[in-house]
Write a protein that holds these residues in place. Structure first.
Motif, PDB file in Angstrom:
ATOM      1  N   ALA A 191      17.237  80.713  74.106  1.00 42.58           N
ATOM      2  CA  ALA A 191      18.086  81.575  73.285  1.00 42.58           C
ATOM      3  C   ALA A 191      18.152  82.942  73.954  1.00 42.58           C
ATOM      4  CB  ALA A 191      17.533  81.702  71.872  1.00 42.58           C
ATOM      5  N   ALA A 192      19.197  83.672  73.640  1.00 43.46           N
ATOM      6  CA  ALA A 192      19.345  85.011  74.204  1.00 43.46           C
ATOM      7  C   ALA A 192      20.041  85.912  73.196  1.00 43.46           C
ATOM      8  CB  ALA A 192      20.133  84.964  75.508  1.00 43.46           C
ATOM      9  N   GLN A 193      19.871  87.203  73.426  1.00 42.51           N
ATOM     10  CA  GLN A 193      20.420  88.216  72.538  1.00 42.51           C
ATOM     11  C   GLN A 193      20.872  89.399  73.393  1.00 42.51           C
ATOM     12  OE1 GLN A 193      17.782  90.898  69.915  1.00 42.51           O
ATOM     13  NE2 GLN A 193      18.182  89.069  68.687  1.00 42.51           N
ATOM     14  N   GLU A 194      21.987  90.014  73.003  1.00 38.98           N
ATOM     15  CA  GLU A 194      22.480  91.196  73.714  1.00 38.98           C
ATOM     16  C   GLU A 194      22.732  92.314  72.720  1.00 38.98           C
ATOM     17  OE1 GLU A 194      25.696  91.770  77.103  1.00 38.98           O
ATOM     18  OE2 GLU A 194      26.657  91.539  75.150  1.00 38.98           O
ATOM     19  N   ARG A 195      22.262  93.508  73.049  1.00 39.17           N
ATOM     20  CA  ARG A 195      22.459  94.691  72.223  1.00 39.17           C
ATOM     21  C   ARG A 195      23.743  95.389  72.659  1.00 39.17           C
ATOM     22  NH1 ARG A 195      20.212 100.395  72.378  1.00 39.17           N
ATOM     23  NH2 ARG A 195      19.941 100.962  70.187  1.00 39.17           N
ATOM     24  N   GLN A 196      24.588  95.717  71.690  1.00 34.39           N
ATOM     25  CA  GLN A 196      25.828  96.453  71.950  1.00 34.39           C
ATOM     26  C   GLN A 196      25.656  97.888  71.459  1.00 34.39           C
ATOM     27  OE1 GLN A 196      28.565  95.481  73.518  1.00 34.39           O
ATOM     28  NE2 GLN A 196      28.038  93.335  73.752  1.00 34.39           N
ATOM     29  N   THR A 197      26.001  98.857  72.288  1.00 29.91           N
ATOM     30  CA  THR A 197      25.817 100.269  71.935  1.00 29.91           C
ATOM     31  C   THR A 197      27.139 101.006  71.746  1.00 29.91           C
ATOM     32  OG1 THR A 197      25.685 100.862  74.274  1.00 29.91           O
ATOM     33  CG2 THR A 197      23.599 100.383  73.141  1.00 29.91           C
ATOM     34  N   ILE A 198      28.218 100.246  71.667  1.00 28.63           N
ATOM     35  CA  ILE A 198      29.547 100.832  71.483  1.00 28.63           C
ATOM     36  C   ILE A 198      30.086 100.382  70.130  1.00 28.63           C
ATOM     37  CG2 ILE A 198      31.922 100.874  72.365  1.00 28.63           C
ATOM     38  CD1 ILE A 198      30.721 100.241  75.141  1.00 28.63           C
ATOM     39  N   PRO A 199      30.565 101.310  69.280  1.00 26.02           N
ATOM     40  CA  PRO A 199      31.156 100.892  68.007  1.00 26.02           C
ATOM     41  C   PRO A 199      32.433 100.099  68.257  1.00 26.02           C
ATOM     42  CG  PRO A 199      31.506 103.240  68.346  1.00 26.02           C
ATOM     43  CD  PRO A 199      30.629 102.764  69.471  1.00 26.02           C
ATOM     44  N   LEU A 200      32.712  99.170  67.363  1.00 27.14           N
ATOM     45  CA  LEU A 200      33.901  98.331  67.491  1.00 27.14           C
ATOM     46  C   LEU A 200      34.795  98.576  66.283  1.00 27.14           C
ATOM     47  CD1 LEU A 200      34.950  96.242  69.532  1.00 27.14           C
ATOM     48  CD2 LEU A 200      33.925  94.463  68.110  1.00 27.14           C
ATOM     49  N   HIS A 201      35.907  99.281  66.517  1.00 27.94           N
ATOM     50  CA  HIS A 201      36.823  99.637  65.439  1.00 27.94           C
ATOM     51  C   HIS A 201      37.698  98.439  65.059  1.00 27.94           C
ATOM     52  CE1 HIS A 201      35.710 103.846  65.695  1.00 27.94           C
ATOM     53  NE2 HIS A 201      35.799 103.743  67.021  1.00 27.94           N
TER      54      HIS A 201
END
Length: 128
Positions: free
Chosen positions: A79-89
């Motif tokens: 399994a894997a996970q990715e952190r997103q640091t940009i807001p998504l409008h």
């Protein structure tokens, strides 16, 4: 290298898949897989997340998924996970990528190269 292209649209919390991590699912996120890649050193899935709602998905938020030995989705190999640091409008789309290496496999004495026909499922977008 083996390149397999797969276009699948999975709705985050609307697809009935049980979550395997903790956190709050983001229901207004649409996940699309655009490519699966198997090499001797890693298994990788790439795709996009679109905000289909009316409010912004604020950072940080995460994408995660389970890797399977094949498309029967019976043998979990990681399994894997990715952190997103940009807001998504609302209406925006962003690329994401998940990958695992041999050291991440749940199966002993195997290498990622043993799974050229791997698949990915149970994708979700969530807040921690």
């Amino acid at each position: 290298k083996l390149f397999v292209t797969l276009i699948v649209i999975l709705l985050s919390s609307c697809n009935g898949d049980p979550a395997f991590g903790s956190g709050e699912d983001i229901s207004n996120a649409n996940i699309e897989i655009s490519e699966l890649t198997a090499t001797d050193s890693e298994l990788k899935v790439e795709g996009t997340v679109s905000n289909t709602g009316t409010s912004t998905i604020t950072q940080p938020w995460y994408v995660e998924g389970k890797f399977y030995a094949d498309n029967t989705h019976t043998t979990v190999i990681g399994a894997a996970q990715e952190r997103q640091t940009i807001p998504l409008h609302p209406g925006e789309t962003i690329n994401w990528e998940l990958s695992i290496q041999s050291s991440d496999l749940t199966v002993s004495d195997k290498e990622v190269s043993d799974y050229p026909n791997f698949s990915v499922s149970y994708l979700r977008v969530f807040y921690k």
